[in-house]
Design a protein around this motif. Structure first.
Motif, PDB file in Angstrom:
ATOM      1  N   PRO A   1       0.793  -1.231   0.000  1.00  0.00           N
ATOM      2  CA  PRO A   1       0.000   0.000   0.000  1.00  0.00           C
ATOM      3  C   PRO A   1       0.820   1.274   0.000  1.00  0.00           C
ATOM      4  O   PRO A   1       0.302   2.345  -0.328  1.00  0.00           O
ATOM      5  CB  PRO A   1      -0.816  -0.120   1.293  1.00  0.00           C
ATOM      6  CG  PRO A   1       0.040  -0.947   2.196  1.00  0.00           C
ATOM      7  CD  PRO A   1       0.744  -1.931   1.301  1.00  0.00           C
TER       8      PRO A   1
ATOM      9  N   GLU B   1      -6.526   1.186   4.576  1.00  0.00           N
ATOM     10  CA  GLU B   1      -5.752   0.312   3.714  1.00  0.00           C
ATOM     11  C   GLU B   1      -6.355  -1.084   3.763  1.00  0.00           C
ATOM     12  O   GLU B   1      -6.870  -1.512   4.793  1.00  0.00           O
ATOM     13  CB  GLU B   1      -4.278   0.259   4.157  1.00  0.00           C
ATOM     14  CG  GLU B   1      -3.547   1.571   4.009  1.00  0.00           C
ATOM     15  CD  GLU B   1      -2.084   1.480   4.431  1.00  0.00           C
ATOM     16  OE1 GLU B   1      -1.666   0.378   4.900  1.00  0.00           O
ATOM     17  OE2 GLU B   1      -1.366   2.477   4.312  1.00  0.00           O
TER      18      GLU B   1
ATOM     19  N   TRP C   1      -4.332  -2.286  -1.426  1.00  0.00           N
ATOM     20  CA  TRP C   1      -5.154  -1.117  -1.724  1.00  0.00           C
ATOM     21  C   TRP C   1      -4.915  -0.039  -0.668  1.00  0.00           C
ATOM     22  O   TRP C   1      -4.787  -0.325   0.515  1.00  0.00           O
ATOM     23  CB  TRP C   1      -6.633  -1.488  -1.720  1.00  0.00           C
ATOM     24  CG  TRP C   1      -7.114  -2.254  -2.902  1.00  0.00           C
ATOM     25  CD1 TRP C   1      -7.606  -1.745  -4.075  1.00  0.00           C
ATOM     26  CD2 TRP C   1      -7.184  -3.674  -3.037  1.00  0.00           C
ATOM     27  NE1 TRP C   1      -7.971  -2.753  -4.926  1.00  0.00           N
ATOM     28  CE2 TRP C   1      -7.716  -3.961  -4.314  1.00  0.00           C
ATOM     29  CE3 TRP C   1      -6.843  -4.750  -2.215  1.00  0.00           C
ATOM     30  CZ2 TRP C   1      -7.928  -5.251  -4.774  1.00  0.00           C
ATOM     31  CZ3 TRP C   1      -7.044  -6.045  -2.679  1.00  0.00           C
ATOM     32  CH2 TRP C   1      -7.577  -6.279  -3.939  1.00  0.00           C
ATOM     33  N   SER C   2      -4.860   1.207  -1.101  1.00  0.00           N
ATOM     34  CA  SER C   2      -4.648   2.314  -0.175  1.00  0.00           C
ATOM     35  C   SER C   2      -4.998   3.624  -0.872  1.00  0.00           C
ATOM     36  O   SER C   2      -5.047   3.685  -2.108  1.00  0.00           O
ATOM     37  CB  SER C   2      -3.181   2.360   0.284  1.00  0.00           C
ATOM     38  OG  SER C   2      -2.332   2.729  -0.797  1.00  0.00           O
TER      39      SER C   2
END
Length: 280
Positions: free
Chosen positions: A193, A257, A261-262
């Motif tokens: 992330p 997060e 994904w972030s």
């Protein structure tokens, strides 16, 4: 949806302590057996970690938080009443529960027995549940008006066209199938992330599956990569018409997060791809 941690060159699940991550071929049977076992073992942890974000009766298309109530990819909510809907890879059936609240008649299907037990825990069996492989749907031709899958089945199968053809078979003429998967571009980046996940680390065109295997080389988790072009060709080969391809942007409200994904990555590269398909 599947949570991932880092592996150079490909998305990865949380690697079990007694397994190793690699890239190698994995066929239909091996992929199905491995992923059924992985989800049965990890369903409890998954629901504990992500249940708050997913909600009990919310329809979320991916970690970005795109909600069907706003996206209307299956159609306006007020037009869902009375429609027969199949959710594939339903997990704890959160999406199906939202559909039922709109007056639809959903059926939630998943490969994992333990995931479906969580669906029973949440609603006591109000939504019909079916334990089955998406590549061999146990329904008659033309049983449903709509079908949907939020990170279910498609990322984990060796033969996505087989699944798509099965979905098309059980849809009525004019039916719509909407499914979300990890955006193919993410396979070229480390699944991190932070800033370390922003540099290309592998070929986008390498379709070799990501596999976690035990000490004897038996797969315990498998994920398959398809390019955007592959996904489009799969949809067409199955007899669908692709009417939209949605790449959700990361919203300002979502500060969490989830694996790779972030907010940092989500503002620069897409993490999810949503394919909107129709049967003529």
């Amino acid at each position: 949806m599947q949570a991932h941690e880092s592996l150079p060159a490909a998305p990865a699940s949380s690697v079990d302590e007694d397994s190793t991550a690699t890239r190698r071929d994995a066929g239909t049977g091996e992929s199905s057996r491995a992923n059924r076992g992985w989800w049965d073992r990890n369903a409890d942890e998954y629901q504990i970690e992500h249940g708050t974000f997913l909600g009990d009766d919310r329809f979320v298309w991916g970690p970005e938080g795109l909600d069907e109530v706003e996206a209307e990819l299956l159609g306006p909510a007020e037009e869902l009443a009375g429609r027969d809907v199949l959710e594939i890879g339903a997990g704890a059936a959160q999406c199906s529960r939202w559909l039922a609240a709109q007056g639809a008649r959903p059926v939630a299907l998943d490969l994992s027995h333990r995931q479906l037990q969580h669906a029973l825990r949440i609603d006591g069996g109000k939504v019909p549940l079916v334990e089955a492989d998406a590549g061999a749907l146990p329904f008659l031709d033309g049983s449903f008006d709509l079908a949907c899958s939020a990170y279910g089945a498609l990322p984990f199968v060796a033969d996505p066209v087989r699944v798509l053809r099965e979905v098309r078979r059980v849809l009525r003429p004019g039916g719509r199938f909407v499914f979300s998967v990890t955006h193919p571009i993410r396979w070229a980046f480390p699944d991190e992330p932070g800033p370390e996940g922003l540099s290309v680390a592998a070929s986008y065109f390498d379709r070799t599956p990501y596999v976690e295997q035990d000490e004897e080389g038996r797969a315990v988790y498998v994920e398959h990569h398809r390019t955007v072009g592959d996904r489009v060709r799969d949809v067409v080969a199955a007899g669908f018409r692709l009417v939209d391809l949605v790449e959700p942007e990361w919203p300002a409200w979502n500060t969490q997060e989830w694996g790779g994904w972030s907010p940092l990555r989500g503002n620069l590269i897409p993490g999810t791809a949503i394919f909107v398909c129709e049967r003529d």
